[in-house]
Design a protein around this motif. Structure first.
Motif, mmCIF file in Angstrom:
data_model
loop_
_atom_site.group_PDB
_atom_site.id
_atom_site.type_symbol
_atom_site.label_atom_id
_atom_site.label_comp_id
_atom_site.label_asym_id
_atom_site.label_seq_id
_atom_site.Cartn_x
_atom_site.Cartn_y
_atom_site.Cartn_z
ATOM 1 N N PHE A 25 51.896 -29.191 42.292
ATOM 2 C CA PHE A 25 51.261 -30.389 41.740
ATOM 3 C C PHE A 25 51.258 -30.264 40.225
ATOM 4 C CE2 PHE A 25 48.046 -27.262 42.894
ATOM 5 C CZ PHE A 25 47.317 -27.111 41.733
ATOM 6 N N GLU A 26 51.077 -31.389 39.568
ATOM 7 C CA GLU A 26 51.130 -31.406 38.106
ATOM 8 C C GLU A 26 49.890 -30.765 37.506
ATOM 9 O OE1 GLU A 26 51.498 -34.469 34.328
ATOM 10 O OE2 GLU A 26 51.057 -35.271 36.321
ATOM 11 N N VAL A 27 50.124 -29.860 36.578
ATOM 12 C CA VAL A 27 49.066 -29.287 35.758
ATOM 13 C C VAL A 27 49.435 -29.628 34.318
ATOM 14 C CG1 VAL A 27 47.854 -27.209 35.035
ATOM 15 C CG2 VAL A 27 48.684 -27.400 37.393
ATOM 16 N N GLU A 28 48.634 -30.470 33.705
ATOM 17 C CA GLU A 28 48.930 -30.892 32.338
ATOM 18 C C GLU A 28 48.739 -29.729 31.379
ATOM 19 O OE1 GLU A 28 46.731 -34.434 31.321
ATOM 20 O OE2 GLU A 28 47.077 -35.274 33.306
ATOM 21 N N GLY A 29 49.524 -29.736 30.310
ATOM 22 C CA GLY A 29 49.410 -28.710 29.283
ATOM 23 C C GLY A 29 50.709 -28.571 28.523
ATOM 24 N N ALA A 30 50.587 -28.234 27.253
ATOM 25 C CA ALA A 30 51.757 -28.108 26.389
ATOM 26 C C ALA A 30 52.623 -26.911 26.766
ATOM 27 C CB ALA A 30 51.313 -27.988 24.931
ATOM 28 N N ASP A 31 51.996 -25.875 27.329
ATOM 29 C CA ASP A 31 52.742 -24.681 27.732
ATOM 30 C C ASP A 31 52.020 -24.021 28.900
ATOM 31 O OD1 ASP A 31 50.553 -23.234 26.648
ATOM 32 O OD2 ASP A 31 51.562 -23.041 24.715
ATOM 33 N N GLU A 32 52.579 -22.927 29.382
ATOM 34 C CA GLU A 32 51.987 -22.246 30.544
ATOM 35 C C GLU A 32 50.587 -21.729 30.252
ATOM 36 O OE1 GLU A 32 54.976 -19.361 31.439
ATOM 37 O OE2 GLU A 32 56.155 -20.779 32.628
ATOM 38 N N GLY A 33 50.341 -21.317 29.010
ATOM 39 C CA GLY A 33 49.021 -20.825 28.640
ATOM 40 C C GLY A 33 47.962 -21.910 28.742
ATOM 41 N N GLU A 34 48.277 -23.094 28.247
ATOM 42 C CA GLU A 34 47.328 -24.198 28.327
ATOM 43 C C GLU A 34 47.154 -24.653 29.777
ATOM 44 O OE1 GLU A 34 46.141 -28.103 25.786
ATOM 45 O OE2 GLU A 34 48.265 -27.947 26.322
ATOM 46 N N GLN A 35 48.231 -24.664 30.536
ATOM 47 C CA GLN A 35 48.133 -25.021 31.953
ATOM 48 C C GLN A 35 47.224 -24.038 32.687
ATOM 49 O OE1 GLN A 35 52.244 -24.990 33.146
ATOM 50 N NE2 GLN A 35 52.585 -27.104 32.520
ATOM 51 N N LEU A 36 47.376 -22.765 32.396
ATOM 52 C CA LEU A 36 46.550 -21.740 33.023
ATOM 53 C C LEU A 36 45.082 -21.919 32.629
ATOM 54 C CD1 LEU A 36 47.006 -19.407 34.941
ATOM 55 C CD2 LEU A 36 47.386 -17.931 32.973
ATOM 56 N N THR A 37 44.829 -22.259 31.384
ATOM 57 C CA THR A 37 43.462 -22.528 30.927
ATOM 58 C C THR A 37 42.850 -23.677 31.708
ATOM 59 O OG1 THR A 37 43.949 -21.722 28.704
ATOM 60 C CG2 THR A 37 42.059 -23.208 28.926
ATOM 61 N N HIS A 38 43.622 -24.724 31.943
ATOM 62 C CA HIS A 38 43.121 -25.871 32.702
ATOM 63 C C HIS A 38 42.819 -25.477 34.150
ATOM 64 C CE1 HIS A 38 45.311 -28.637 29.652
ATOM 65 N NE2 HIS A 38 44.145 -28.221 29.196
ATOM 66 N N VAL A 39 43.674 -24.662 34.739
ATOM 67 C CA VAL A 39 43.446 -24.207 36.113
ATOM 68 C C VAL A 39 42.211 -23.314 36.171
ATOM 69 C CG1 VAL A 39 44.391 -22.783 37.986
ATOM 70 C CG2 VAL A 39 45.846 -24.461 36.846
ATOM 71 N N PHE A 40 42.082 -22.358 35.235
ATOM 72 C CA PHE A 40 40.890 -21.491 35.186
ATOM 73 C C PHE A 40 39.624 -22.326 35.074
ATOM 74 C CE2 PHE A 40 43.287 -17.729 33.069
ATOM 75 C CZ PHE A 40 43.630 -17.215 34.298
ATOM 76 N N GLY A 41 39.655 -23.303 34.172
ATOM 77 C CA GLY A 41 38.488 -24.150 33.961
ATOM 78 C C GLY A 41 38.117 -24.921 35.208
ATOM 79 N N ALA A 42 39.094 -25.477 35.880
ATOM 80 C CA ALA A 42 38.830 -26.249 37.101
ATOM 81 C C ALA A 42 38.258 -25.351 38.197
ATOM 82 C CB ALA A 42 40.110 -26.932 37.579
ATOM 83 N N ILE A 43 38.783 -24.146 38.337
ATOM 84 C CA ILE A 43 38.258 -23.204 39.330
ATOM 85 C C ILE A 43 36.806 -22.868 39.001
ATOM 86 C CG2 ILE A 43 38.403 -20.824 40.197
ATOM 87 C CD1 ILE A 43 41.484 -21.067 39.874
ATOM 88 N N TRP A 44 36.532 -22.560 37.742
ATOM 89 C CA TRP A 44 35.171 -22.196 37.336
ATOM 90 C C TRP A 44 34.213 -23.349 37.618
ATOM 91 C CZ3 TRP A 44 30.922 -23.435 34.636
ATOM 92 C CH2 TRP A 44 30.003 -22.420 34.366
ATOM 93 N N ILE A 45 34.607 -24.560 37.264
ATOM 94 C CA ILE A 45 33.746 -25.726 37.455
ATOM 95 C C ILE A 45 33.506 -25.991 38.939
ATOM 96 C CG2 ILE A 45 33.674 -28.248 37.192
ATOM 97 C CD1 ILE A 45 34.974 -27.770 34.386
#
Length: 80
Positions: free
Chosen positions: A33-53
């Motif tokens: 599925f789509e994970v928005e972000g300029a690069d893999e690092g930002e995408q990973l940050t978004h995934v980490f944040g969503a998991i935490w929330i």
């Protein structure tokens, strides 16, 4: 880190699917599925944040806004 990208993941994905996406991103692969972000690092940050929330919402019975506020406060503290 973009809050709308995290919100989209929280609204559309499960914790299990996000954990799988985390593993794939760490292996330099793209999730199904789509994970928005300029690069893999930002995408990973978004995934980490969503998991935490999602975990915070489940553990504390809180709504998205409250969990998001807690998450962003933790990010600010870690940066400072």
């Amino acid at each position: 880190m973009k809050i709308p990208a995290i919100k989209k993941l929280v609204e559309t994905q499960t914790i299990d699917s996000l954990r799988h996406a985390e593993e794939l991103l760490l292996e330099e692969q793209q999730p199904g599925f789509e994970v928005e972000g300029a690069d893999e690092g930002e995408q990973l940050t978004h995934v980490f944040g969503a998991i935490w929330i999602l975990n915070h919402m489940q553990d504390h019975g809180s709504d998205f806004k409250t969990a998001l506020r807690e998450f962003t406060q933790k990010v600010r503290v870690s940066i400072n």
